[in-house]
Write an enzyme that holds these catalytic residues in place. Structure first.
Site, mmCIF file in Angstrom:
data_model
loop_
_atom_site.group_PDB
_atom_site.id
_atom_site.type_symbol
_atom_site.label_atom_id
_atom_site.label_comp_id
_atom_site.label_asym_id
_atom_site.label_seq_id
_atom_site.Cartn_x
_atom_site.Cartn_y
_atom_site.Cartn_z
ATOM 1 C CG PHE A 134 -13.245 1.367 6.836
ATOM 2 C CD1 PHE A 134 -12.769 0.789 5.671
ATOM 3 C CD2 PHE A 134 -13.893 0.558 7.763
ATOM 4 C CE1 PHE A 134 -12.938 -0.567 5.416
ATOM 5 C CE2 PHE A 134 -14.068 -0.812 7.519
ATOM 6 C CZ PHE A 134 -13.584 -1.366 6.335
ATOM 7 N NE ARG A 182 -2.394 -5.779 7.049
ATOM 8 C CZ ARG A 182 -3.548 -6.365 6.709
ATOM 9 N NH1 ARG A 182 -4.046 -7.328 7.453
ATOM 10 N NH2 ARG A 182 -4.194 -5.970 5.642
ATOM 11 C CB THR A 221 -7.178 -5.642 9.880
ATOM 12 O OG1 THR A 221 -7.695 -6.811 9.242
ATOM 13 C CG2 THR A 221 -7.524 -4.412 9.073
ATOM 14 C CD GLU A 237 -8.843 -9.577 -3.356
ATOM 15 O OE1 GLU A 237 -9.788 -9.199 -2.648
ATOM 16 O OE2 GLU A 237 -7.700 -9.813 -2.907
ATOM 17 C CE LYS A 242 -3.934 -2.284 2.232
ATOM 18 N NZ LYS A 242 -4.970 -2.187 3.307
ATOM 19 C CG HIS A 292 -5.331 -6.401 -0.359
ATOM 20 N ND1 HIS A 292 -6.559 -6.266 0.246
ATOM 21 C CD2 HIS A 292 -5.460 -7.421 -1.250
ATOM 22 C CE1 HIS A 292 -7.394 -7.173 -0.265
ATOM 23 N NE2 HIS A 292 -6.755 -7.884 -1.185
ATOM 24 C CG ASN A 320 -3.674 -2.353 6.788
ATOM 25 O OD1 ASN A 320 -3.547 -1.980 5.630
ATOM 26 N ND2 ASN A 320 -4.667 -3.123 7.182
ATOM 27 C CE1 TYR A 372 -9.305 -3.017 0.241
ATOM 28 C CE2 TYR A 372 -8.448 -1.175 -1.038
ATOM 29 C CZ TYR A 372 -8.246 -2.250 -0.182
ATOM 30 O OH TYR A 372 -6.970 -2.553 0.248
HETATM 31 P P1 IDP Z 1 -7.918 -6.825 5.669
HETATM 32 O O1 IDP Z 1 -7.118 -5.911 4.761
HETATM 33 O O2 IDP Z 1 -7.100 -7.296 6.839
HETATM 34 O O3 IDP Z 1 -8.580 -7.960 4.921
HETATM 35 P P2 IDP Z 1 -10.562 -5.585 5.764
HETATM 36 O O4 IDP Z 1 -11.500 -5.681 6.930
HETATM 37 O O5 IDP Z 1 -10.876 -6.361 4.537
HETATM 38 O O6 IDP Z 1 -9.090 -5.936 6.317
HETATM 39 O O7 IDP Z 1 -10.455 -4.034 5.407
HETATM 40 C C1 IDP Z 1 -9.846 -3.609 4.209
HETATM 41 C C2 IDP Z 1 -8.931 -2.452 4.531
HETATM 42 O O8 IDP Z 1 -9.718 -1.349 4.981
HETATM 43 C C3 IDP Z 1 -7.915 -2.697 5.662
HETATM 44 O O9 IDP Z 1 -6.767 -3.375 5.243
HETATM 45 C C4 IDP Z 1 -7.625 -1.283 6.116
HETATM 46 O O10 IDP Z 1 -6.716 -0.616 5.216
HETATM 47 C C5 IDP Z 1 -8.992 -0.632 5.972
HETATM 48 N N1 IDP Z 1 -9.763 -0.705 7.230
HETATM 49 C C6 IDP Z 1 -10.414 -1.788 7.736
HETATM 50 N N2 IDP Z 1 -11.018 -1.508 8.898
HETATM 51 C C7 IDP Z 1 -10.750 -0.206 9.139
HETATM 52 C C8 IDP Z 1 -11.100 0.695 10.216
HETATM 53 O O11 IDP Z 1 -11.805 0.337 11.172
HETATM 54 N N3 IDP Z 1 -10.628 1.976 10.110
HETATM 55 C C9 IDP Z 1 -9.876 2.410 9.040
HETATM 56 N N4 IDP Z 1 -9.533 1.605 8.024
HETATM 57 C C10 IDP Z 1 -9.958 0.314 8.071
HETATM 58 MG MG MG Z 2 -10.059 -7.926 3.475
#
Ligand code: IDP
Ligand code: MG
Length: 136
Positions: free
Chosen positions: A57, A102, A91, A126, A9, A115, A112, A49
């Site tokens: 978010f 991470r 995450t 994907e 990212k 992806h 973070n 996304y």
């Molecule tokens: P993942 O990347 O670990 O699969 P997901 O829940 O699929 O997590 O969320 C996608 C992306 O959205 C995360 O990697 C992060 O960049 C962002 N994200 C997820 N939850 C939050 C949050 O509560 N606040 C801000 N950004 C978030």
């Molecule tokens: Mg995800």
């Protein structure tokens, strides 16, 4: 063999840790089938996304993902989806285990570093979002 998609990212590319992250992926036994550095358009990030479009978010996430270049990497390995998610960690870096990507490189739950696909089916979808089969 399973496939999974890594995106390094914008936060990690800005910090110049993409090389370290790629090395961790290689050391964990993944094969890199394809790799591209690109600056996502707003449309691309919104589509990628889309599953999160009702989440609070979502708009911030799209802005962040288009804030600078990313590196997309198509990965292959036995058990790739689970093994890669183990390598990257939770995450939220505050919850990620020591030694995970991470934990080492993320700034926050949003920024973070990487992806990772969340299922075998999404791994295929994907990878196809960024790579034509003829490129792999
Ligand atoms: P993942 O990347 O670990 O699969 P997901 O829940 O699929 O997590 O969320 C996608 C992306 O959205 C995360 O990697 C992060 O960049 C962002 N994200 C997820 N939850 C939050 C949050 O509560 N606040 C801000 N950004 C978030
Ligand atoms: Mg995800």
């Amino acid at each position: 063999m399973e496939r999974t998609l890594c995106i390094i990212k914008p936060d990690a590319v800005k910090k110049k840790v993409q090389g370290s992250i790629i090395q961790m992926i290689l050391d964990a036994g993944f094969k890199i089938l394809g790799m591209k550095m690109l600056h996502l358009s707003k449309k691309q990030a919104q589509k990628f996304y889309e599953v999160h479009k009702e989440r609070p978010f979502y708009n911030d996430l799209v802005d962040f993902m288009t804030s600078g270049p990313v590196v997309t990497i198509a990965l292959e390995k036995d058990n790739a989806v689970t093994d890669y998610r183990y390598l990257i960690g939770a995450t939220d870096p505050a919850e990620a285990k020591e030694g995970t990507v991470r934990k080492m490189f993320a700034n926050s739950k949003q920024e973070n570093a990487v992806h990772g696909s969340d299922s075998v089916e999404n791994g295929k979808i994907e990878v196809g979002f960024f790579f034509a089969e003829s490129e792999l």
